[in-house]
Design a protein around this motif. Structure first.
Motif, PDB file in Angstrom:
ATOM      1  N   VAL A 149       0.835  -1.202   0.000  1.00  0.00           N
ATOM      2  CA  VAL A 149       0.000   0.000   0.000  1.00  0.00           C
ATOM      3  C   VAL A 149       0.872   1.256   0.000  1.00  0.00           C
ATOM      4  O   VAL A 149       1.971   1.266   0.553  1.00  0.00           O
ATOM      5  N   VAL A 150       0.382   2.273  -0.683  1.00  0.00           N
ATOM      6  CA  VAL A 150       0.988   3.606  -0.616  1.00  0.00           C
ATOM      7  C   VAL A 150      -0.081   4.528  -0.039  1.00  0.00           C
ATOM      8  O   VAL A 150      -1.195   4.584  -0.560  1.00  0.00           O
ATOM      9  N   PHE A 151       0.258   5.210   1.048  1.00  0.00           N
ATOM     10  CA  PHE A 151      -0.749   6.019   1.729  1.00  0.00           C
ATOM     11  C   PHE A 151      -0.782   7.450   1.215  1.00  0.00           C
ATOM     12  O   PHE A 151       0.144   7.914   0.550  1.00  0.00           O
ATOM     13  N   GLN A 152      -1.851   8.140   1.629  1.00  0.00           N
ATOM     14  CA  GLN A 152      -2.080   9.503   1.165  1.00  0.00           C
ATOM     15  C   GLN A 152      -1.060  10.502   1.702  1.00  0.00           C
ATOM     16  O   GLN A 152      -0.449  11.240   0.949  1.00  0.00           O
ATOM     17  N   ASP A 153      -0.912  10.492   3.017  1.00  0.00           N
ATOM     18  CA  ASP A 153      -0.183  11.591   3.626  1.00  0.00           C
ATOM     19  C   ASP A 153       1.276  11.202   3.842  1.00  0.00           C
ATOM     20  O   ASP A 153       1.595  10.441   4.748  1.00  0.00           O
ATOM     21  N   PRO A 154       2.167  11.716   3.018  1.00  0.00           N
ATOM     22  CA  PRO A 154       3.565  11.304   3.147  1.00  0.00           C
ATOM     23  C   PRO A 154       4.214  11.863   4.411  1.00  0.00           C
ATOM     24  O   PRO A 154       5.324  11.481   4.745  1.00  0.00           O
ATOM     25  N   TYR A 155       3.509  12.742   5.114  1.00  0.00           N
ATOM     26  CA  TYR A 155       4.062  13.255   6.359  1.00  0.00           C
ATOM     27  C   TYR A 155       3.717  12.340   7.516  1.00  0.00           C
ATOM     28  O   TYR A 155       4.503  12.156   8.431  1.00  0.00           O
ATOM     29  N   LYS A 193      15.365   3.318  -8.104  1.00  0.00           N
ATOM     30  CA  LYS A 193      14.202   3.011  -8.928  1.00  0.00           C
ATOM     31  C   LYS A 193      13.118   4.081  -8.827  1.00  0.00           C
ATOM     32  O   LYS A 193      12.429   4.373  -9.789  1.00  0.00           O
ATOM     33  N   VAL A 194      12.947   4.651  -7.629  1.00  0.00           N
ATOM     34  CA  VAL A 194      11.893   5.655  -7.464  1.00  0.00           C
ATOM     35  C   VAL A 194      12.437   7.073  -7.645  1.00  0.00           C
ATOM     36  O   VAL A 194      11.742   8.043  -7.357  1.00  0.00           O
ATOM     37  N   GLY A 211       6.993  15.467  -2.096  1.00  0.00           N
ATOM     38  CA  GLY A 211       7.088  14.571  -3.244  1.00  0.00           C
ATOM     39  C   GLY A 211       8.132  13.490  -3.024  1.00  0.00           C
ATOM     40  O   GLY A 211       7.919  12.324  -3.367  1.00  0.00           O
ATOM     41  N   GLN A 212       9.245  13.879  -2.410  1.00  0.00           N
ATOM     42  CA  GLN A 212      10.290  12.885  -2.148  1.00  0.00           C
ATOM     43  C   GLN A 212       9.821  11.866  -1.113  1.00  0.00           C
ATOM     44  O   GLN A 212      10.118  10.679  -1.212  1.00  0.00           O
ATOM     45  N   ARG A 213       9.064  12.350  -0.117  1.00  0.00           N
ATOM     46  CA  ARG A 213       8.538  11.423   0.879  1.00  0.00           C
ATOM     47  C   ARG A 213       7.609  10.415   0.242  1.00  0.00           C
ATOM     48  O   ARG A 213       7.590   9.249   0.611  1.00  0.00           O
ATOM     49  N   GLN A 214       6.801  10.902  -0.701  1.00  0.00           N
ATOM     50  CA  GLN A 214       5.896   9.961  -1.342  1.00  0.00           C
ATOM     51  C   GLN A 214       6.697   8.932  -2.130  1.00  0.00           C
ATOM     52  O   GLN A 214       6.309   7.769  -2.216  1.00  0.00           O
ATOM     53  N   ARG A 215       7.841   9.337  -2.671  1.00  0.00           N
ATOM     54  CA  ARG A 215       8.710   8.365  -3.349  1.00  0.00           C
ATOM     55  C   ARG A 215       9.242   7.335  -2.364  1.00  0.00           C
ATOM     56  O   ARG A 215       9.388   6.161  -2.698  1.00  0.00           O
ATOM     57  N   ILE A 216       9.547   7.777  -1.145  1.00  0.00           N
ATOM     58  CA  ILE A 216       9.996   6.826  -0.123  1.00  0.00           C
ATOM     59  C   ILE A 216       8.878   5.819   0.162  1.00  0.00           C
ATOM     60  O   ILE A 216       9.108   4.614   0.245  1.00  0.00           O
ATOM     61  N   GLY A 217       7.652   6.342   0.271  1.00  0.00           N
ATOM     62  CA  GLY A 217       6.504   5.462   0.503  1.00  0.00           C
ATOM     63  C   GLY A 217       6.344   4.447  -0.623  1.00  0.00           C
ATOM     64  O   GLY A 217       6.001   3.287  -0.386  1.00  0.00           O
ATOM     65  N   ILE A 218       6.610   4.885  -1.847  1.00  0.00           N
ATOM     66  CA  ILE A 218       6.500   3.973  -2.986  1.00  0.00           C
ATOM     67  C   ILE A 218       7.621   2.934  -2.943  1.00  0.00           C
ATOM     68  O   ILE A 218       7.397   1.751  -3.178  1.00  0.00           O
ATOM     69  N   ALA A 219       8.835   3.386  -2.585  1.00  0.00           N
ATOM     70  CA  ALA A 219       9.951   2.440  -2.482  1.00  0.00           C
ATOM     71  C   ALA A 219       9.644   1.385  -1.426  1.00  0.00           C
ATOM     72  O   ALA A 219       9.922   0.199  -1.605  1.00  0.00           O
ATOM     73  N   ARG A 220       9.043   1.807  -0.329  1.00  0.00           N
ATOM     74  CA  ARG A 220       8.683   0.864   0.731  1.00  0.00           C
ATOM     75  C   ARG A 220       7.674  -0.169   0.219  1.00  0.00           C
ATOM     76  O   ARG A 220       7.774  -1.354   0.514  1.00  0.00           O
ATOM     77  N   ALA A 221       6.701   0.328  -0.577  1.00  0.00           N
ATOM     78  CA  ALA A 221       5.701  -0.593  -1.104  1.00  0.00           C
ATOM     79  C   ALA A 221       6.322  -1.587  -2.086  1.00  0.00           C
ATOM     80  O   ALA A 221       5.870  -2.714  -2.209  1.00  0.00           O
ATOM     81  N   LEU A 222       7.386  -1.162  -2.779  1.00  0.00           N
ATOM     82  CA  LEU A 222       8.005  -2.033  -3.779  1.00  0.00           C
ATOM     83  C   LEU A 222       8.969  -3.036  -3.162  1.00  0.00           C
ATOM     84  O   LEU A 222       9.367  -4.000  -3.817  1.00  0.00           O
ATOM     85  N   ALA A 223       9.354  -2.810  -1.905  1.00  0.00           N
ATOM     86  CA  ALA A 223      10.472  -3.557  -1.330  1.00  0.00           C
ATOM     87  C   ALA A 223      10.260  -5.062  -1.324  1.00  0.00           C
ATOM     88  O   ALA A 223      11.206  -5.828  -1.412  1.00  0.00           O
TER      89      ALA A 223
END
Lengths: 404, 352
Positions: A149-155, A193-194, A211-223
């Motif tokens: 899952v990738v969540f809404q609030d990257p904060y 990758k992200v 935006g960078q935080r959301q990329r971290i969230g995406i990297a976490r989802a891809l891990a």
């Protein structure tokens, strides 16, 4: 995919560096990498998957009620918020299923129940033909490798006390990648990758922009190299210029890794951009489900029509009379009888308030190939009708002001 | 002393609001100039941190420490609000200029009823008694399209939905019949169908009350729907200003162009979205010269020098080195002569 027993331990992980092309995490067995390649081939085509595509996630009659408790001891049940109230659909491998609707329609709850982050009230969800609700903790853990899952609030969704490396590496650690060096290698690969700087692995979330935080969230989802990712409003909290970067990234990753997305968002232009098929929710139900082009060109549920009409377009030449729904969304504790939309429906008004809208709940039925809508009167929606409904609304406020 | 032109309501001249933080000075608003005429809707658009909200707060002198308006003028009908006493300023707020905020839940007081809060505003600004003020509050709620206004006036903010609360905010802002309404992201927290209701309401009220609106938003759709004229802000500066049609159809500034290209639009499914590269610069560490140069596809060596504000066409200005025709500047003519030693080749656009 990999059951707990099949998961590779650190000893027998291949030591050779991964094929840079493969895009598969370092620690997955070779056979698994093969399946990814095949999948990528299947979804590499840029067209939307056809109706015969393999079903990856199947949602059957899913219900989630949140009980409202009260009384002296706070244990008597006073009612329930019917957040998700009988929802069925398939998500096909390699596609993006968009899920739109206004706040309170149940789209986020639906996403959470599908991931089993919330227990369901009833209904079934299966991924790769495997029902997930009956699974024990350890079996469920294995399934979680497939669904992220990738969540809404990257904060709010990144632990401020953990470094990026710890955040992204936590999943692999929990799932058996104990070797610190390997894990760091994996995290660096994911950050690349992200589109993040690999040297930022030891930084903390507060050092990054939204935006960078959301990329971290995406990297976490891809891990964990999942097949299926639920993206819950992943760009709503971002600025417009950053939104497009993240949307493009999700697009690229899907193509590269053969991912399947359930993309939940209230912004219909964003949903249109990213999705192959789109479902629209209202008060816990899917009211329309169709291929993206069909839905946006020829919506067959009056709510979808109104929702699309309400979106202000960034083009001053297209200022037009909108179909403005009156009133608010009714309470999901006590949804209207029959069709839940009948209290605000412009089409019903136009048709002279037919009785069955109040008495019979419309089923999601097939209107045309690739399009389903839950409305008794779908066929009565015409462009002229929509326009006349928009034009014949009483002007807002002034009508009310004249009354006093 | 300046004499205002007929119809000129508010004029900002080189407004500067800086925040003196521990980490350094943030120039949140850095030389903003624009004007609003009677009855006009001016859209102020930009991403978070561009200074659009601080501009509005500065107009109403609501900036608190560590922030301070350090320069420029805010002329309301030709009179500089920066020279007003606190008492005079309190008279302006609500009477001539009202403001509505983004989050109606946090801007309404949770322990008073909605009616009380509107009545309080009426009492403060007009010579009325409590009963008359209450009656006025109920009337205002009716005017903003709240059903059963007499019952709703007795309710607390938490008993209302987001759309209803925003209507209460608007009712309060309009209760004193202001000449200018400053709306800071008035619909951002709302769903689209409710947003459509609120925008229709604002249009109808604008029509009837003949008031001007300064509409602050990041949503270009809302701007296209509402605004007569548009100001595009970036890093505390106005990047471009023109009428709405020009901004959307013939933007000059690369930032405006990038912003317009990057939004997904309904009914236009594109394979990929255009993006503006990079991120908004850190306000504590702004680049020298053009603030947008690191993200700009047209960036050229001359951009290391602060760009001029050029008149592209009558009523259309843009802060950019590109000539009105969108060409790179010629040395000595469009660019300062001190840059002449740099080779002409270097000045050509490095379009990517």
């Amino acid at each position: 995919m990999t059951g707990p027993e099949a998961r590779v331990t650190s000893q027998d992980r291949p030591d050779a560096p991964p094929d840079p092309e493969s895009g598969s995490p370092l620690w997955k067995p070779a056979a698994d990498t093969g399946s990814h390649t095949g999948r990528r081939g299947a979804s590499g085509a840029e067209t939307a998957p056809d109706a015969q595509g393999e079903v990856l996630v199947k949602v059957t009659d899913l219900v989630k009620h949140f009980p409202i408790r009260g009384g002296l001891l706070g244990i008597s049940r006073l009612g329930a918020v019917r957040a998700v109230d009988g929802v069925s659909f398939d998500v096909r491998r390699g596609e993006t299923l968009g899920l739109g609707g206004e706040s309170g329609c149940g789209k986020t709850t639906l996403g959470k129940v599908i991931l089993r982050l919330l227990p369901p009230t009833s209904g079934d969800v299966s991924i790769k033909d495997r029902p997930i609700f009956g699974l024990s903790g350890s079996k469920m853990k294995a399934v979680r490798e497939d669904m992220q899952v990738v969540f809404q609030d990257p904060y709010a969704s990144l632990n401020p006390r953990m470094t990026v490396g710890e955040i992204v590496g936590e999943g692999p650690l929990v799932h058996g990648l104990k070797n610190r060096v390997k894990r760091e290698e994996l995290v660096r690969e994911l950050l690349g990758k992200v589109g993040l700087n690999q040297s930022h692995i030891h930084r903390y979330p507060h050092e990054f922009s939204g935006g960078q935080r959301q990329r971290i969230g995406i990297a976490r989802a891809l891990a964990l190299n999942p097949d299926f990712i639920v993206c819950d409003e992943p760009v709503s909290a971002l600025d417009v210029s950053i939104q497009s970067q993240v949307l493009n990234l999700l697009d690229d990753l899907q193509r590269e890794l053969g991912l399947t997305y359930l993309f939940i968002a209230h912004n219909l232009a964003v949903v249109e951009h990213i999705s192959d098929r789109v479902g629209v929710m209202y008060l816990g139900k899917i009211v329309e489900l169709a291929d993206v082009d069909t839905l946006y060109r020829d919506a067959r549920h009056p709510y979808t029509v109104a929702l699309l009409s309400a979106v202000p377009e960034p083009d001053p030449r297209r200022r037009r009379k909108r179909l403005v729904l009156r009133g608010d969304v009714p309470s999901p504790v006590n949804p209207p009888s029959g069709c839940r939309f009948h209290t605000r429906c412009w089409l019903r008004e136009q048709l002279g308030n037919p009785e069955n809208c109040v008495t019979d709940e419309p089923e999601l039925r097939t209107i045309s190939p690739g399009q389903q809508a839950a409305c008794h009167w779908s066929e009565k929606i015409t462009p002229e009708g929509v326009q006349s409904a928009a034009e014949h609304q009483p002007p807002v406020a002034l009508a009310e002001a004249a009354a006093d | 002393m300046t004499t205002p032109q007929a119809g000129q309501l508010l004029e900002l001249r080189d407004l500067r609001t800086h925040f003196y933080t521990q980490d350094g000075t943030v120039r949140a608003v850095d030389g903003v100039t624009f004007e609003i005429r009677d009855g006009q809707t001016l859209g102020v658009v930009g991403e978070s941190g561009c200074g659009k909200s601080i501009t509005a707060m500065s107009v109403l002198r609501l900036i608190e420490r560590p922030g301070r308006v350090v320069g420029g003028q805010v002329l309301l009908r030709g009179k500089d609000l920066m020279e007003y006493s606190d008492t005079e300023m309190r008279d302006v707020r609500g009477n001539q200029i009202s403001m509505i905020f983004q989050e109606p839940m946090t801007s309404l007081n949770p322990v008073y009823t909605c009616g009380d809060q509107i009545a309080e505003a009426v009492e403060l600004h007009e010579a009325v008694n409590r009963r008359q003020a209450w009656a006025r509050a109920v009337e205002m709620l009716a005017q903003v399209g709240i059903p059963e206004p007499a019952r709703r006036a007795k309710q607390f903010p938490h008993q209302m939905s987001g759309g209803m609360r925003q209507r209460v905010m608007i009712a309060m802002a309009l209760s004193t019949n202001p000449e200018l309404l400053i709306a800071d992201e008035p619909t951002t927290a709302l769903d689209v169908t409710i947003q459509a209701q609120i925008l229709e309401l604002m249009k109808a009220l604008r029509e009837r009350n003949k008031m001007a609106i300064m509409l602050i938003t990041h949503d270009l759709g809302v701007i296209a729907e509402m605004a007569d004229e548009v100001v595009v802000m970036y890093g505390g500066k106005v990047m471009e200003r023109a009428d709405a049609m020009t901004i959307f159809e013939r933007p000059h500034n690369p930032y405006t162009k990038g912003l317009l290209a990057s939004i997904p639009r309904l009914g236009e499914k594109r394979e990929r979205l255009e993006v503006i590269q990079g991120v908004v610069p850190n306000p504590l560490n702004l680049p020298t010269g053009c603030l947008f140069k690191r993200r700009c596809p047209y960036a050229m060596p001359v951009c290391d020098t602060a760009p001029p504000v050029r008149q592209v066409a009558p009523g259309h200005v843009s802060r950019c080195w590109l000539t009105p025709a969108g060409e790179p500047p010629r040395i000595g003519e469009d660019a300062p002569p001190e840059l002449a030693e740099e080779s002409a080749q270097e000045l050509t656009v490095m379009a990517r």
